[in-house]
Write a protein that holds these residues in place. Structure first.
Motif, mmCIF file in Angstrom:
data_model
loop_
_atom_site.group_PDB
_atom_site.id
_atom_site.type_symbol
_atom_site.label_atom_id
_atom_site.label_comp_id
_atom_site.label_asym_id
_atom_site.label_seq_id
_atom_site.Cartn_x
_atom_site.Cartn_y
_atom_site.Cartn_z
ATOM 1 N N ARG A 91 0.846 -1.180 0.050
ATOM 2 C CA ARG A 91 0.017 0.052 -0.099
ATOM 3 C C ARG A 91 0.962 1.137 0.066
ATOM 4 O O ARG A 91 1.819 1.294 0.762
ATOM 5 N N TRP A 122 -5.382 6.028 11.461
ATOM 6 C CA TRP A 122 -6.425 4.569 12.077
ATOM 7 C C TRP A 122 -8.013 4.800 11.423
ATOM 8 O O TRP A 122 -8.314 3.918 11.109
ATOM 9 N N LEU A 137 -8.308 3.085 8.007
ATOM 10 C CA LEU A 137 -8.405 1.827 7.896
ATOM 11 C C LEU A 137 -9.844 1.322 8.027
ATOM 12 O O LEU A 137 -10.697 2.007 8.973
ATOM 13 N N ASN A 138 -10.206 0.262 7.139
ATOM 14 C CA ASN A 138 -11.304 -0.214 7.365
ATOM 15 C C ASN A 138 -11.562 -1.184 8.671
ATOM 16 O O ASN A 138 -10.466 -1.393 9.133
ATOM 17 N N PRO A 139 -12.865 -1.629 9.096
ATOM 18 C CA PRO A 139 -12.832 -2.294 10.405
ATOM 19 C C PRO A 139 -11.833 -3.701 10.540
ATOM 20 O O PRO A 139 -11.507 -3.983 11.397
ATOM 21 N N ALA A 140 -12.025 -4.256 9.385
ATOM 22 C CA ALA A 140 -11.117 -5.574 9.253
ATOM 23 C C ALA A 140 -9.725 -5.188 9.242
ATOM 24 O O ALA A 140 -9.009 -5.997 10.089
ATOM 25 N N GLU A 141 -9.131 -4.290 8.783
ATOM 26 C CA GLU A 141 -7.791 -3.632 8.815
ATOM 27 C C GLU A 141 -7.510 -3.199 10.269
ATOM 28 O O GLU A 141 -6.169 -3.558 10.838
ATOM 29 N N GLN A 142 -8.574 -2.573 11.001
ATOM 30 C CA GLN A 142 -8.127 -2.290 12.316
ATOM 31 C C GLN A 142 -7.847 -3.496 13.188
ATOM 32 O O GLN A 142 -7.396 -3.586 14.201
#
Length: 278
Positions: A162, A222, A225-230
């Motif tokens: 990324r 923070w 980031l999407n919830p899965a990445e968090q």
């Protein structure tokens, strides 16, 4: 508006900041205060005081202290200590409502680096410093510190493909370089800046990760980031802790001390002259 430049955000975070960040930043504030001599006659200004790590240490050392911050909630936390030689005022550090040359020492500990116009913040510090007085600036190294630094390291490790542009404030990125920090203090109106580095561990307690927003929520990174990445980030933090209740995050600050010269002209004139010379 960057979250770090929203006073309402800081008002909401004041109690949490005092409980978590204050004990950590206080160690650097005490190191900064030790760089100058403080007596009961010392008139000292703390710009962007936060919950007062520097201001409280200076007042307890006997100085006459004015603590300013654009967050009324932060200032209230400082004045709640009830120290007779410590006054707090809500004030924008980019436009201090204070007379020229009115303080013997002017500090900003992890404050001016976050201003939208951080050069104006430095110039205002110099303006209110008396000739022969001192300006002291503490800033993190350019990669940041504590959970901001940890988050950056983990995101780069987890998502190496990324393109990552840290959202840390521009002032931190510049003033986190010791050469640039020294140059900017001179342009602001100080002279002969001396810079030292100090490193302490930020202690990230694993139970705090049950609500990761309290640890990472001030970071724009923070929120990107999407919830899965968090969730992946939180899992990586726990992995690095390897069962320990606390994960230390070594964090390095630069502390610059400079003097306000006798008979100096307006900071803006010096900046224009320096740019013209270049």
């Amino acid at each position: 508006m960057h979250r770090m430049n929203d006073p309402e955000r800081w008002n909401d975070m004041a109690k949490h900041y005092e409980e978590t960040a204050h004990p950590f930043t206080a160690r650097f504030a005490e190191a900064a205060l030790a760089r100058i001599a403080v007596t009961p006659e010392t008139r000292l200004l703390d710009v962007a005081t936060g919950t007062g790590a520097l201001a409280l240490a200076a007042a307890r050392a006997g100085a006459q202290v004015l603590a300013t911050d654009f967050s009324a909630g932060m200032v209230a936390r400082v004045t709640a200590h009830g120290l007779p030689n410590l006054e707090g005022r809500t004030m924008d550090g980019q436009a201090l409502q204070l007379p020229d040359a009115s303080f013997d020492a002017v500090f900003s500990v992890f404050g001016v680096m976050m201003f939208p116009d951080w050069r104006k913040g430095l110039a205002e510090m110099a303006r209110v410093t008396r000739p022969g007085g001192h300006g002291v600036v503490a800033t993190w190294q350019s990669e940041g510190a504590a959970t901001h630094l940890l988050l950056s390291q983990i995101v780069r490790a987890l998502f190496p493909d990324r393109e990552w542009q840290s959202s840390l404030p521009a002032g931190l990125k510049t003033l986190g370089d010791p050469v640039l920090l020294a140059a900017e203090m001179v342009l602001a109106g100080y002279r002969e800046p001396e810079i030292e580095t100090f490193t302490h561990d930020y202690l990230l307690r694993m139970p705090k990760l049950d609500d990761p927003e309290t640890q990472f929520g001030m970071s724009e990174d923070w929120g990107a980031l999407n919830p899965a990445e968090q969730a992946m980030v939180v899992e990586e933090v726990r992995r690095r802790a390897a069962g320990r209740p606390v994960l230390p995050v070594p964090s390095t600050a630069l502390i610059a001390v400079a003097t306000r010269p006798e008979g100096g002209g307006p900071a803006g004139n010096r900046r224009e002259a320096a740019q013209t010379a270049v």
